[in-house]
Scaffold this active site. Structure first.
Site, PDB file in Angstrom:
ATOM      1  N   TRP A 176      -1.178  -3.343  -7.308  1.00 17.82           N
ATOM      2  CA  TRP A 176      -0.587  -2.563  -8.236  1.00 17.82           C
ATOM      3  C   TRP A 176      -1.030  -1.003  -8.128  1.00 17.82           C
ATOM      4  O   TRP A 176      -1.920  -0.948  -7.150  1.00 17.82           O
ATOM      5  CB  TRP A 176      -0.692  -3.172  -9.834  1.00 17.82           C
ATOM      6  N   CYS A 201      -9.667   1.377   0.166  1.00 19.63           N
ATOM      7  CA  CYS A 201      -9.086   0.865  -0.925  1.00 19.63           C
ATOM      8  C   CYS A 201     -10.184   0.537  -1.896  1.00 19.63           C
ATOM      9  O   CYS A 201     -11.096  -0.043  -1.962  1.00 19.63           O
ATOM     10  CB  CYS A 201      -8.354  -0.372  -0.742  1.00 19.63           C
ATOM     11  N   ARG A 219     -10.250  -3.225  -4.086  1.00 23.27           N
ATOM     12  CA  ARG A 219     -10.654  -4.357  -3.459  1.00 23.27           C
ATOM     13  C   ARG A 219     -11.657  -5.669  -4.413  1.00 23.27           C
ATOM     14  O   ARG A 219     -11.810  -6.710  -3.705  1.00 23.27           O
ATOM     15  CB  ARG A 219     -11.913  -4.185  -2.430  1.00 23.27           C
ATOM     16  N   GLU A 232      -1.937   7.689  -8.028  1.00 25.45           N
ATOM     17  CA  GLU A 232      -1.378   7.603  -6.802  1.00 25.45           C
ATOM     18  C   GLU A 232       0.059   8.462  -7.131  1.00 25.45           C
ATOM     19  O   GLU A 232       0.575   9.096  -6.328  1.00 25.45           O
ATOM     20  CB  GLU A 232      -1.214   6.375  -6.347  1.00 25.45           C
TER      21      GLU A 232
HETATM   22  N1  ARG Z   1      -0.548   5.865  -2.097  1.00 29.58           N
HETATM   23  C1  ARG Z   1       0.545   4.995  -2.134  1.00 29.58           C
HETATM   24  C2  ARG Z   1       1.789   5.377  -2.947  1.00 29.58           C
HETATM   25  O1  ARG Z   1       1.717   6.282  -3.710  1.00 29.58           O
HETATM   26  C3  ARG Z   1       0.587   3.433  -2.306  1.00 29.58           C
HETATM   27  C4  ARG Z   1      -0.757   3.013  -1.449  1.00 29.58           C
HETATM   28  C5  ARG Z   1      -1.148   1.710  -1.963  1.00 29.58           C
HETATM   29  N2  ARG Z   1      -1.681   1.620  -3.351  1.00 29.58           N
HETATM   30  C6  ARG Z   1      -1.987   0.505  -4.124  1.00 29.58           C
HETATM   31  N3  ARG Z   1      -2.278   0.655  -5.359  1.00 29.58           N
HETATM   32  N4  ARG Z   1      -2.073  -0.686  -3.606  1.00 29.58           N
HETATM   33  O2  ARG Z   1       2.907   4.902  -2.889  1.00 29.58           O
END
Ligand code: ARG
Length: 360
Positions: free
Chosen positions: A235, A65, A68, A240
């Site tokens: 968030w 992560c 953090r 991602e």
């Molecule tokens: N990578 C995952 C997704 O695209 C989420 C993982 C957690 N991500 C976060 N920003 N807390 O759905």
């Protein structure tokens, strides 16, 4: 007497009591209590303080992560007194509402009863909100990553809608009962339509993504105790969604379409059409979330925040463990300091762990 459990518990209690400056006497008393509980029941119960600290430190120890820095601001909701599927469903709805907070996302974890030899709660969903994926004769509709779980839902009686962004129902299992299926009320699901600050045609793609990533299939391990149902969220970092969920060939695979709409020659690698399409898709994701007032972080800011996290941990005499392959962002990795650093991928507990899928 379960000596492994006592050992794990002792390690956890010692670190915790030291970190928050409790006295040696308090520590000794607590360890005595825990020993008694393990002796009498085979397990022990965390105090609320221990639970909160454990969940936060588990985040701090999450090697993959990048977010953090904010570990100490995790909101911990203690729902260890809930037992039925309906109670758990309602607590999940509360989590969604609290965490979403109309877009000002609050990092939150809801913790359900710990696993014991005769009790186990599992949420079958990977995330509380996730889009269905259907395998049809004309190819996959929706999120290809959800195909297996969608089939499970269909077998449990869920009605398919065959849309690209159908939110899956919650699937909750208590002990070895048949899992219960619950539809999530629309008003609890915040979504962001994706549009581009310059390209007007972008909205014709009719893309969207949900606001809050709430991981629900990992377990939380604190001092030898396992919480098999402990959904948590932060968030999103824009990449991602823009460089993975909507872009990966094995997910929504939108780069060819975007590249073509940008007028690029997608037959030729040398035009870097993939890179250009990625850049504009990610620009659109960040722009849309920002404009809608939904918390999101770009990867450059996230890396700077991670730098601060590393410095703070150093000041506190702790070493930062990390998984480089996950910490580097998928866009412009070498433009962040992370790329040029080394991280030890050592697993420190408390932590969040993958668990076997309850289906398959
Ligand atoms: N990578 C995952 C997704 O695209 C989420 C993982 C957690 N991500 C976060 N920003 N807390 O759905």
């Amino acid at each position: 007497m379960n000596n492994d459990l006592l050992k794990e518990a002792t390690e956890f209690i010692c670190t915790f009591y030291k970190e928050v400056n409790k006295t040696a006497q308090e520590q000794e008393n607590r360890l005595y209590e825990i020993t008694q509980q393990i002796q009498n029941h085979g397990f022990y119960e965390h105090t609320l303080e221990e639970l909160e600290y454990g969940a936060k430190v588990a985040w701090r120890n999450s090697n993959r992560c990048i977010g953090r820095l904010f570990w100490n601001h995790l909101n911990v909701i203690d729902q260890r007194h809930l037992h039925t599927e309906e109670e758990i469903r309602d607590a999940l709805f509360e989590h969604m509402e609290y965490a979403t907070n109309s877009g000002r996302i609050r990092p939150t974890i809801t913790i359900f009863p710990q696993a014991t030899p005769n009790k186990k709660i599992r949420i079958w969903n990977h995330q509380l909100v996730r889009y269905a994926g259907y395998k049809t004769e004309q190819g996959v509709i929706g999120d290809p990553g959800s195909i297996a779980f969608t089939e499970i839902c269909l077998n449990l009686g869920w009605e398919p809608k065959y849309g690209k962004f159908d939110v899956l129902p919650l699937v909750i299992q208590v002990n070895n009962h048949t899992p219960h299926l619950f539809e999530i009320p629309k008003h609890l699901i915040l979504e962001v339509p994706i549009r581009h600050p310059q390209y007007e045609w972008f909205e014709d793609l009719q893309l969207k993504w949900y606001a809050v990533p709430m991981i629900s299939d990992m377990c939380l391990e604190i001092g030898g105790i396992t919480y098999t149902a402990a959904p948590f969220n932060g968030w999103y970092m824009g990449t991602e969604i823009g460089a993975r969920n909507l872009a990966d060939e094995f997910q929504y695979n939108l780069l060819p379409q975007i590249g073509s709409l940008m007028g690029l020659d997608i037959k030729s690698n040398i035009t870097l059409w993939k890179d250009r399409a990625l850049l504009e898709l990610n620009t659109a994701v960040l722009h849309s979330f920002k404009e809608d007032g939904v918390s999101i972080v770009d990867h450059h800011t996230a890396a700077q925040q991670f730098k601060l996290f590393e410095e703070k941990e150093m000041e506190n005499g702790r070493s930062v463990t990390g998984d480089w392959t996950w910490l580097i962002p998928p866009l412009a990795p070498a433009a962040t300091h992370i790329f040029h650093n080394h991280y030890h991928n050592e697993i420190v507990k408390p932590n969040y762990f993958y668990q076997l899928k309850p289906y398959e």
